[in-house]
Design a protein around this motif. Structure first.
Motif, PDB file in Angstrom:
ATOM      1  N   LEU A 163     -14.665 -16.945 -17.331  1.00 18.39           N
ATOM      2  CA  LEU A 163     -13.742 -15.930 -16.791  1.00 18.39           C
ATOM      3  C   LEU A 163     -14.071 -15.038 -15.697  1.00 18.39           C
ATOM      4  CD1 LEU A 163     -11.496 -15.138 -19.892  1.00 18.39           C
ATOM      5  CD2 LEU A 163     -11.141 -16.710 -18.532  1.00 18.39           C
ATOM      6  N   GLY A 164     -13.623 -14.903 -14.643  1.00 21.23           N
ATOM      7  CA  GLY A 164     -14.173 -14.053 -13.716  1.00 21.23           C
ATOM      8  C   GLY A 164     -14.099 -12.680 -14.003  1.00 21.23           C
ATOM      9  N   ARG A 165     -15.021 -11.947 -13.523  1.00 19.40           N
ATOM     10  CA  ARG A 165     -15.267 -10.498 -13.900  1.00 19.40           C
ATOM     11  C   ARG A 165     -14.850  -9.783 -12.358  1.00 19.40           C
ATOM     12  NH1 ARG A 165     -20.632 -11.136 -16.567  1.00 19.40           N
ATOM     13  NH2 ARG A 165     -20.481 -10.337 -18.594  1.00 19.40           N
ATOM     14  N   ARG A 166     -14.579  -8.537 -12.573  1.00 19.98           N
ATOM     15  CA  ARG A 166     -14.217  -7.767 -11.332  1.00 19.98           C
ATOM     16  C   ARG A 166     -15.197  -8.009 -10.200  1.00 19.98           C
ATOM     17  NH1 ARG A 166     -12.100  -1.662 -11.261  1.00 19.98           N
ATOM     18  NH2 ARG A 166     -11.380  -1.549  -8.794  1.00 19.98           N
ATOM     19  N   ASP A 167     -16.340  -8.047 -10.433  1.00 26.19           N
ATOM     20  CA  ASP A 167     -17.445  -7.896  -9.497  1.00 26.19           C
ATOM     21  C   ASP A 167     -17.769  -9.432  -8.872  1.00 26.19           C
ATOM     22  OD1 ASP A 167     -18.638  -9.322 -11.566  1.00 26.19           O
ATOM     23  OD2 ASP A 167     -20.324  -7.975 -11.822  1.00 26.19           O
ATOM     24  N   GLY A 168     -16.875 -10.260  -9.259  1.00 26.12           N
ATOM     25  CA  GLY A 168     -16.982 -11.474  -8.656  1.00 26.12           C
ATOM     26  C   GLY A 168     -17.882 -12.635  -9.410  1.00 26.12           C
ATOM     27  N   SER A 169     -18.637 -12.252 -10.746  1.00 27.08           N
ATOM     28  CA  SER A 169     -19.517 -12.873 -11.353  1.00 27.08           C
ATOM     29  C   SER A 169     -18.467 -13.627 -12.550  1.00 27.08           C
ATOM     30  CB  SER A 169     -20.481 -12.164 -12.198  1.00 27.08           C
ATOM     31  OG  SER A 169     -19.844 -11.244 -12.871  1.00 27.08           O
ATOM     32  N   TYR A 170     -18.952 -14.646 -13.184  1.00 27.62           N
ATOM     33  CA  TYR A 170     -18.367 -15.285 -14.440  1.00 27.62           C
ATOM     34  C   TYR A 170     -19.083 -14.930 -15.655  1.00 27.62           C
ATOM     35  CZ  TYR A 170     -15.229 -17.490 -10.899  1.00 27.62           C
ATOM     36  OH  TYR A 170     -14.423 -17.591  -9.981  1.00 27.62           O
ATOM     37  N   VAL A 171     -18.109 -14.916 -16.811  1.00 23.14           N
ATOM     38  CA  VAL A 171     -18.738 -14.816 -18.135  1.00 23.14           C
ATOM     39  C   VAL A 171     -18.305 -15.910 -19.077  1.00 23.14           C
ATOM     40  CG1 VAL A 171     -17.167 -13.168 -18.657  1.00 23.14           C
ATOM     41  CG2 VAL A 171     -19.113 -13.236 -20.133  1.00 23.14           C
ATOM     42  N   TRP A 172     -19.356 -16.239 -19.653  1.00 20.64           N
ATOM     43  CA  TRP A 172     -18.951 -17.483 -20.809  1.00 20.64           C
ATOM     44  C   TRP A 172     -18.169 -16.771 -21.812  1.00 20.64           C
ATOM     45  CZ3 TRP A 172     -18.602 -22.689 -20.412  1.00 20.64           C
ATOM     46  CH2 TRP A 172     -19.455 -23.216 -19.434  1.00 20.64           C
ATOM     47  N   VAL A 173     -17.091 -17.501 -22.213  1.00 20.55           N
ATOM     48  CA  VAL A 173     -16.268 -16.837 -23.523  1.00 20.55           C
ATOM     49  C   VAL A 173     -15.747 -18.165 -24.299  1.00 20.55           C
ATOM     50  CG1 VAL A 173     -15.511 -14.893 -22.061  1.00 20.55           C
ATOM     51  CG2 VAL A 173     -13.968 -16.717 -22.037  1.00 20.55           C
ATOM     52  N   SER A 174     -15.375 -17.603 -25.352  1.00 22.83           N
ATOM     53  CA  SER A 174     -14.749 -18.768 -26.339  1.00 22.83           C
ATOM     54  C   SER A 174     -13.186 -18.483 -26.636  1.00 22.83           C
ATOM     55  CB  SER A 174     -15.514 -18.885 -27.620  1.00 22.83           C
ATOM     56  OG  SER A 174     -14.657 -19.686 -28.465  1.00 22.83           O
ATOM     57  N   LEU A 175     -12.074 -19.345 -26.146  1.00 21.79           N
ATOM     58  CA  LEU A 175     -10.910 -18.811 -26.624  1.00 21.79           C
ATOM     59  C   LEU A 175     -10.472 -19.612 -27.670  1.00 21.79           C
ATOM     60  CD1 LEU A 175      -9.271 -19.136 -22.785  1.00 21.79           C
ATOM     61  CD2 LEU A 175     -10.197 -17.088 -23.961  1.00 21.79           C
ATOM     62  N   VAL A 235      -9.623 -17.760 -14.733  1.00 15.50           N
ATOM     63  CA  VAL A 235     -10.765 -18.879 -15.130  1.00 15.50           C
ATOM     64  C   VAL A 235     -11.443 -19.588 -13.930  1.00 15.50           C
ATOM     65  CG1 VAL A 235      -9.123 -20.851 -14.913  1.00 15.50           C
ATOM     66  CG2 VAL A 235     -10.856 -20.807 -16.731  1.00 15.50           C
ATOM     67  N   HIS A 236     -12.636 -19.792 -14.118  1.00 18.52           N
ATOM     68  CA  HIS A 236     -13.500 -20.568 -13.159  1.00 18.52           C
ATOM     69  C   HIS A 236     -12.879 -21.882 -12.910  1.00 18.52           C
ATOM     70  CE1 HIS A 236     -16.780 -22.747 -11.410  1.00 18.52           C
ATOM     71  NE2 HIS A 236     -17.537 -21.496 -11.272  1.00 18.52           N
ATOM     72  N   LEU A 281     -14.999  -6.502 -20.981  1.00 20.60           N
ATOM     73  CA  LEU A 281     -15.746  -7.476 -20.815  1.00 20.60           C
ATOM     74  C   LEU A 281     -15.640  -7.973 -19.127  1.00 20.60           C
ATOM     75  CD1 LEU A 281     -17.567  -9.815 -21.883  1.00 20.60           C
ATOM     76  CD2 LEU A 281     -15.078 -10.978 -22.554  1.00 20.60           C
ATOM     77  N   LEU A 282     -14.455  -7.815 -18.942  1.00 19.94           N
ATOM     78  CA  LEU A 282     -13.862  -8.299 -17.505  1.00 19.94           C
ATOM     79  C   LEU A 282     -13.953  -7.299 -16.389  1.00 19.94           C
ATOM     80  CD1 LEU A 282     -11.151 -11.092 -18.449  1.00 19.94           C
ATOM     81  CD2 LEU A 282     -13.548 -11.458 -18.179  1.00 19.94           C
ATOM     82  N   GLY A 283     -14.345  -5.912 -16.855  1.00 26.39           N
ATOM     83  CA  GLY A 283     -14.617  -5.186 -15.868  1.00 26.39           C
ATOM     84  C   GLY A 283     -13.017  -4.771 -15.189  1.00 26.39           C
ATOM     85  N   ARG A 284     -12.150  -4.913 -15.858  1.00 29.06           N
ATOM     86  CA  ARG A 284     -10.813  -4.761 -15.113  1.00 29.06           C
ATOM     87  C   ARG A 284      -9.899  -3.744 -16.192  1.00 29.06           C
ATOM     88  NH1 ARG A 284     -10.034  -9.095 -11.367  1.00 29.06           N
ATOM     89  NH2 ARG A 284     -11.407 -10.620 -12.087  1.00 29.06           N
ATOM     90  N   PRO A 285      -9.070  -2.789 -15.366  1.00 27.74           N
ATOM     91  CA  PRO A 285      -8.159  -2.081 -16.545  1.00 27.74           C
ATOM     92  C   PRO A 285      -7.314  -2.653 -16.952  1.00 27.74           C
ATOM     93  CG  PRO A 285      -8.172  -1.459 -14.107  1.00 27.74           C
ATOM     94  CD  PRO A 285      -9.228  -2.293 -14.148  1.00 27.74           C
TER      95      PRO A 285
END
Length: 556
Positions: A287-299, A265-266, A248-252
């Protein structure tokens, strides 16, 4: 008197007693130990029948082992005698140390109680110490220690020499009962340890199975999961993340362990994250992705412990809600924006304007010093009462309670320039725009052309204002512009620029059409309602429309 052969008999008995005691300590289970106790009486102490009665958890005694007679063994093994009946027997007859001997002359009263017993036949005694078939001899077994807890009773019958035991025989039986009690206690301890070990192994197997189930559920869950530290210097640091969250976040996973959610977090959502409780807390944030974009999530948070009193960890479930949020934002945008032009609609305009106004009017003429004195020094009139309206300096922060606000609502009061002369006062200008000649375009060329004109006017108005300003479509051919931080001259210049931007021809389907625009400038000021602000700008627009020559309002 002691005969010459008695020492040899005692020595042989000691050897046999030593052997049977050795056998007691080599038995592998409690049942084996109990049977060995019964067998030892026969083998080492010279009795033909022996019975071991064991105290149960409820206090009653059960026949746990029997030796010497298979028929009697089948008859009474497993049968239970009440504790009361046994305590009665252990207080009757003669006390030989810890032993209890009940002669046949007294034992007849016990024939009808509930203690399991067998009956042996034989002649009447011919001399005083001869054993009678109804004689009873009991050897209580007590747990080691000062409490004298009763573990059981050894019952013996039919001495091989046919006589009641002498002092040596009694001592040997008492010693054997004492050693048997130790052996039974040890066997119970070993049995308890074995049960504990079996239970521990089962618990460990269950724990390993549970850990494996958790690992598989964690790793292969379709939505994101993370485990983070709780407390200490590393509070919040991610310890473990599953594959779904990494994708989801593009991070290992190795990189994720360098972060906490606060790092990802944003910036606008950090306060929401910090306010989310550890146990049962929920939040929707970006939450921030590896490419710099953000994705909406529910925690969703929960606290888990490694062991009953071990360290606690934060288990966070992360669900991708990007599509839902996008849909919600689209619905919210549709509800608050004009479907034709994409501008904020009348409801959104009123909401934005209302957010800038409060019910307290600005006290005209108050200097900054006077305003501070009124706000802080004169906040209470000496009677513990607070005046109805605080006086605030132009553009100052009001820290007093306002209707609908908190006790320290940081509200910037809106003020308005006096008249049309620029006195240096900056305020929130409200420009009410009405198109001139738009109705004739609709009538001559149709609504499609009219819609195209409205779209182009909206674009020109949006292009002509600053990024922070608001251009809204009030309805029909009416638009409103909100521009903050303007003086009277600034607002007039803006109206001219926007009017000039609207006047150039608009090409629709190869045809050039023109519309004019009339602007009325109003000012938003605290103490006014939204409708009062819009009505003021609307009235000024009509005054301006009537004052302008008709030629400047022609269109077509």
């Amino acid at each position: 008197m002691e005969t010459e052969s008695e020492p040899y008999v005692r020595l042989a008995t000691l050897r046999q007693l030593h052997q049977v005691v050795t056998d007691l300590n080599t038995a592998r289970s409690l049942a084996d130990t109990l049977q060995t106790v019964a067998d030892g009486v026969i083998a080492g102490l010279g009795y033909e029948l022996a019975c071991v009665n064991l105290v149960r958890p409820d206090g009653d005694l059960v026949v746990a082992a029997f030796a010497g007679n298979a028929a009697a063994e089948a008859l009474i093994t497993g049968r239970v005698g009440s504790r009361a009946s046994w305590e009665r027997r252990l207080t009757m007859g003669e006390g030989w140390g810890d032993l209890r001997f009940i002669p046949h002359t007294e034992g007849w009263v016990l024939l009808e109680d509930d203690v399991p017993q067998w009956y042996t036949e034989g002649p009447e005694p011919r001399f005083e110490d001869e054993w009678h078939p109804q004689d009873r001899l009991y050897a209580p077994m007590y747990a080691s220690g000062g409490g004298r807890e009763l573990l059981g009773v050894i019952s013996v019958d039919k001495p091989r020499n046919g006589r009641r035991p002498g002092a040596w025989g009694r001592e040997a039986l008492q010693m054997y009962a004492s050693q048997s009690a130790i052996a039974i206690s040890n066997a119970r301890l070993r049995a308890n340890m074995q049960r504990a070990l079996v239970r521990l192994e089962r618990e460990q197997q269950a724990l390993r199975a549970s850990e494996e189930s958790f690992r598989q559920a964690f790793e292969y869950a379709p939505s994101g999961l993370a485990i983070a530290e709780m407390g200490g210097d590393q509070h919040g640091r991610l310890l473990r993340t599953n594959d779904a969250l990494c994708r989801l976040l593009g991070r290992p996973a190795a990189v994720m362990r360098r972060y906490s959610f606060a790092d990802l977090v944003h910036p606008e959502d950090i306060g929401l994250l910090l306010r989310t409780s550890a146990e049962g807390g929920r939040a929707e944030l970006r939450l921030g992705r590896r490419d710099g974009s953000y994705v909406w999530v529910s925690l969703r948070n929960s606290v888990v412990a490694d062991t009953a009193d071990g360290p606690r960890f934060l288990l966070t479930h992360v669900e991708d809600i990007e599509e839902r949020k996008r849909h919600e934002l689209q619905l919210a945008h549709r509800a608050s924006h004009d479907s034709l032009t994409g501008l904020p609609n009348s409801a959104e305009l009123r909401a934005r304007l209302s957010a800038r106004l409060c019910q307290r009017p600005y006290a005209v003429g108050a200097t900054a010093v006077e305003a501070l004195d009124a706000a802080y020094g004169a906040a209470h009139d000496g009677r513990g009462e607070t005046p109805g309206h605080a006086v605030c300096a132009p553009g100052g922060f009001d820290f007093d309670p306002v209707p609908g606000g908190g006790p320290f609502d940081h509200h910037v009061h809106m003020t308005a320039p006096e008249g049309d002369v620029d006195d240096g006062t900056k305020g929130l200008a409200v420009l009410f725009c009405d198109l001139d000649g738009f109705k004739s375009i609709n009538d001559r060329f149709g609504h499609n052309t009219g819609d195209a004109v409205l779209i182009e006017v909206a674009r020109r108005l949006t292009t002509g204002v600053r990024d922070g300003d608001t251009v809204a479509r009030l309805g029909g051919d009416e638009f409103v512009v909100l521009a903050d931080g303007l003086g009277a001259a600034d607002a007039a210049d803006l109206a001219v620029r926007l009017r000039n931007a609207i006047i150039p021809p608009i090409r629709v389907d190869g045809r050039a059409v023109r519309v004019g625009a009339s602007f009325g400038i109003g000012w938003a000021s605290c103490g006014m309602s939204v409708e009062e602000v819009l009505r003021s700008a609307d009235q000024r627009m009509y005054i301006e429309k009537r004052s302008r020559a008709k030629v400047h309002r022609r269109a077509g």
